[in-house]
Design an enzyme around this catalytic site. Structure first.
Site, mmCIF file in Angstrom:
data_model
loop_
_atom_site.group_PDB
_atom_site.id
_atom_site.type_symbol
_atom_site.label_atom_id
_atom_site.label_comp_id
_atom_site.label_asym_id
_atom_site.label_seq_id
_atom_site.Cartn_x
_atom_site.Cartn_y
_atom_site.Cartn_z
ATOM 1 N NE ARG A 252 -3.251 5.127 -13.362
ATOM 2 C CZ ARG A 252 -3.414 3.642 -14.134
ATOM 3 N NH1 ARG A 252 -3.903 3.480 -14.739
ATOM 4 N NH2 ARG A 252 -2.161 2.947 -13.373
ATOM 5 C CB ALA B 57 -0.612 0.485 1.403
ATOM 6 N NE ARG C 230 -29.923 16.863 14.113
ATOM 7 C CZ ARG C 230 -29.809 17.758 14.867
ATOM 8 N NH1 ARG C 230 -30.672 18.076 15.159
ATOM 9 N NH2 ARG C 230 -29.143 17.988 15.451
ATOM 10 C CG ASP D 297 -4.836 -0.918 -5.564
ATOM 11 O OD1 ASP D 297 -3.884 -1.980 -5.469
ATOM 12 O OD2 ASP D 297 -4.367 -0.279 -6.353
ATOM 13 C CE1 TYR E 145 -34.248 18.219 16.723
ATOM 14 C CE2 TYR E 145 -34.929 20.331 18.605
ATOM 15 C CZ TYR E 145 -34.397 19.064 17.792
ATOM 16 O OH TYR E 145 -32.770 18.837 18.773
ATOM 17 C CE1 TYR F 278 0.260 -5.498 -5.469
ATOM 18 C CE2 TYR F 278 -0.716 -4.977 -7.119
ATOM 19 C CZ TYR F 278 0.135 -5.946 -7.258
ATOM 20 O OH TYR F 278 1.165 -6.258 -7.891
HETATM 21 C C1 UD1 Z 1 1.976 -5.039 -10.688
HETATM 22 C C2 UD1 Z 1 2.558 -5.399 -11.284
HETATM 23 C C3 UD1 Z 1 2.098 -6.444 -12.032
HETATM 24 C C4 UD1 Z 1 0.027 -7.215 -12.479
HETATM 25 C C5 UD1 Z 1 -0.337 -5.595 -11.625
HETATM 26 C C6 UD1 Z 1 -2.093 -6.486 -11.357
HETATM 27 C C7 UD1 Z 1 5.043 -5.545 -10.698
HETATM 28 C C8 UD1 Z 1 6.357 -5.394 -11.047
HETATM 29 N N1 UD1 Z 1 3.882 -5.924 -11.752
HETATM 30 O O1 UD1 Z 1 1.814 -4.057 -11.856
HETATM 31 O O2 UD1 Z 1 2.484 -7.752 -13.102
HETATM 32 O O3 UD1 Z 1 0.352 -7.100 -13.300
HETATM 33 O O4 UD1 Z 1 0.524 -5.326 -10.316
HETATM 34 O O5 UD1 Z 1 -2.047 -5.162 -10.741
HETATM 35 O O6 UD1 Z 1 4.599 -5.864 -9.432
HETATM 36 N N2 UD1 Z 1 3.807 -0.564 -4.164
HETATM 37 C C9 UD1 Z 1 4.169 -0.800 -2.670
HETATM 38 N N3 UD1 Z 1 5.197 0.067 -3.276
HETATM 39 C C10 UD1 Z 1 6.144 -0.321 -4.831
HETATM 40 C C11 UD1 Z 1 4.970 -0.120 -5.615
HETATM 41 C C12 UD1 Z 1 3.827 -0.613 -5.647
HETATM 42 O O7 UD1 Z 1 3.718 -0.692 -1.997
HETATM 43 O O8 UD1 Z 1 7.319 0.828 -4.776
HETATM 44 C C13 UD1 Z 1 1.780 -1.121 -4.269
HETATM 45 C C14 UD1 Z 1 1.160 -0.534 -5.201
HETATM 46 O O9 UD1 Z 1 0.214 0.530 -3.807
HETATM 47 C C15 UD1 Z 1 0.222 -1.436 -5.170
HETATM 48 C C16 UD1 Z 1 0.789 -2.924 -5.921
HETATM 49 O O10 UD1 Z 1 1.723 -2.113 -5.271
HETATM 50 O O11 UD1 Z 1 -0.619 -1.720 -3.895
HETATM 51 C C17 UD1 Z 1 1.121 -2.596 -7.352
HETATM 52 O O12 UD1 Z 1 1.718 -1.185 -8.161
HETATM 53 P P1 UD1 Z 1 1.418 -0.884 -9.432
HETATM 54 O O13 UD1 Z 1 2.547 0.266 -9.471
HETATM 55 O O14 UD1 Z 1 -0.066 -0.825 -9.366
HETATM 56 O O15 UD1 Z 1 2.162 -1.606 -10.047
HETATM 57 P P2 UD1 Z 1 1.722 -2.070 -11.560
HETATM 58 O O16 UD1 Z 1 2.844 -1.297 -11.615
HETATM 59 O O17 UD1 Z 1 -0.311 -2.236 -11.525
HETATM 60 CA CA CA Z 2 -1.825 -0.892 -10.804
#
Ligand code: UD1
Ligand code: CA
Length: 505
Positions: A33, A27, A358, A128, A391, A126
């Protein structure tokens, strides 16, 4: 079970599963975006932040430790996580970017906490990916442990795999590597099986492989995905677990995706309640947070939103056009066109239409709060009725009392709030104003328009308006040529009235 590429759709016997040593929730990312001052993973669907859903799924596999890796908006995310899950271990990612580094710092922190190297299964998810369920993670762990894998990655086959890491398989179908979209060749871009980013790892394999991960790639990041090829080269068993339900691996990167995930989550929650015996007349306009609890034979009418800790008991009917947040609705109660929060509605009670409850409103069994009423911090006893236009705040009302139309508790003197206490079997007439602090005894009455400034003893009638005085002939004298004067004249001289009416007829 030794299905190398086990599909979650296929039934896996629940082998005696070892609890994972840890789940690591990533996270730390920025989520630019979303275009928001609120960190991405704090945006909510179904009444819970995205990271809240992730923590729920993570806890579902009963890990010995749960770590959340933070960096972007560190303090806000940390505070939020601590509120949701006080036992979660917060780990700060350093300047080295990438999912691989995020997992590495978490593993180091967990090893340091345990004062030994963790062994067993490490799950990575993840913050998200809000639709991922505890059941799916549990299945992933079951396949991983049952098949003796070094790495098990959850994958999905998408129509549009753009942006995702691709699952590269050997001719025999075994997983060779994961290639990031930005690093992939045109042939690799054609692969539609994608990496969800959710994995189960053997702790020792993961720890060792991460020491070989570098940043020599298109994004200059430590890719967690590189662990797959490293583990395979080291002789470890690597498998993909294909998930048919693509929603569960989908992340929300912007608000369009967030709302699509929110709608799908709601569709699932509403469908789940219908299967559990709740009648939902219009699922498309019914929104139910994942935290709400409903009983069998509840009926929800169109445009109903149920939030937070709302609980609705059997046979209750809620809606249409009703929004309840943290409201408990008793058995067989009816709540129509109501906006309520922090309240309790007793069994068989009735609320609405056009009622604003309320926080602190407690309505007793068989009680009623009717049209155009606002209530706050009031306890209303069994069978008491506040039927229309008023009221009631900072008050206590006994049982079987009838509050007349247009009654008001004047609870605020401009500086302080004061309480009104009304007994049982009281009958108040229209437009009574209770100027708090004031108490009305059991069985007392009030006259119309009474302004009750002093306590009313039990059984008394309170009158406070001055006696009425009629000034004879006032209209004829002060408004001689008005329509009112003419009407008054007609009504007091019967013969002329008859003549007039017959000419009109
Ligand atoms: C990543 C995967 C990709 C996969 C995709 C699925 C890698 C290199 N790639 O890509 O293969 O298809 O997720 O959604 O792993 N995060 C951290 N620290 C960091 C970078 C990211 O905690 O330094 C966390 C982000 O908050 C997020 C998750 O890791 O929750 C994924 O990061 P994101 O940058 O979205 O990865 P993608 O490029 O989408
Ligand atoms: Ca992502």
């Amino acid at each position: 079970m030794s299905n190398h590429d086990g599909s979650i759709a296929a039934a896996h016997p629940q082998e005696a599963q070892a609890a994972p040593a840890a789940v690591i929730v990533l996270a730390a990312g920025a989520g630019t975006r979303m275009k928001s001052r609120t960190p991405k993973i704090l945006h909510a669907i179904g009444g819970l932040s995205m990271v809240g859903h992730a923590l729920h799924a993570a806890r579902g596999v009963n890990p010995r430790e749960l770590a959340v890796v933070v960096r972007h908006e560190r303090d806000r995310v940390a505070e939020h996580v601590a509120v949701l899950d006080a036992d979660a271990v917060l780990v700060d990612q350093d300047d080295v970017p990438g999912t691989g580094r995020a997992v590495q710092v978490a593993l180091e922190a967990l090893d340091a906490r345990a004062q030994e190297q963790l062994t067993g299964t490490i799950v990575v998810t993840y913050g998200d990916v809000p639709l991922l369920t505890p059941e799916t993670l549990t299945e992933l762990v079951a396949v991983h442990q049952g098949d003796g894998n070094a790495v098990s990655v959850l994958t999905a086959v998408l129509d549009d795999p753009t942006g995702y890491g691709r699952i590269q398989r050997h001719d025999d179908g075994t997983v060779v590597a994961i290639v990031e979209h930005k690093d992939a060749s045109p042939q690799q871009h054609a692969i539609r099986e994608v990496n969800s980013g959710i994995y189960a790892f053997d702790a020792a394999v993961l720890r060792d492989a991460l020491t070989h991960v570098d940043t020599a790639n298109a994004q200059g990041e430590m890719y967690l995905t590189d662990v797959v090829a490293i583990a395979r080269a080291g002789g470890g068993r690597v498998a993909a677990v294909v998930l048919a339900d693509r929603w569960q691996v989908e992340g929300a990167n912007d608000r369009v995706q967030l709302s699509a995930l929110g709608a799908e989550l709601n569709r699932r929650v509403v469908e789940g309640w219908m299967r559990a015996g709740v009648t939902v007349v219009d699922p498309a306009t019914t929104w139910i947070d994942s935290t709400v609890v409903l009983e069998e034979d509840v009926t929800l009418l169109p445009n109903t939103q149920l939030h937070g800790g709302t609980r609705i008991a059997r046979d209750a009917v809620v809606g249409p056009d009703t929004t309840l947040t943290d409201v408990a609705v008793g058995e067989a109660a009816h709540v129509v066109r109501t906006h309520g929060s922090g309240s309790r509605i007793g069994a068989g009670a009735s609320v609405g239409p056009f009622t604003y409850l309320r926080p602190g409103t407690v309505l007793g069994e068989e009680g009623k709060i009717g049209a155009f009423y606002e209530t706050k911090n009031v306890t209303i006893g069994r069978g008491s009725k506040l039927s229309h236009l008023g009221y009631a705040g900072d008050a206590e009302i006994g049982e079987y009392t009838n509050i007349g139309c247009g009654n008001i508790t004047a609870n605020y003197d401009g500086v302080n709030k004061h309480r009104t206490t009304i007994g049982s079997h009281v009958r108040t007439s229209s437009n009574t104003v209770f100027v708090a602090p004031v108490a009305v005894g059991d069985g007392a009455y009030t006259g119309a328009g009474a302004i009750v400034r002093q306590d009313v003893p039990a059984g008394s009638l309170a009158l406070s308006v001055a006696p009425q005085r009629n000034i004879d002939g006032w209209v004829a004298e002060k408004r001689p040529d008005s329509a009112a004067a003419a009407a008054a004249t007609r009504s007091t001289t019967p013969e002329s009235t008859t003549t007039e009416e017959s000419t009109h007829a």
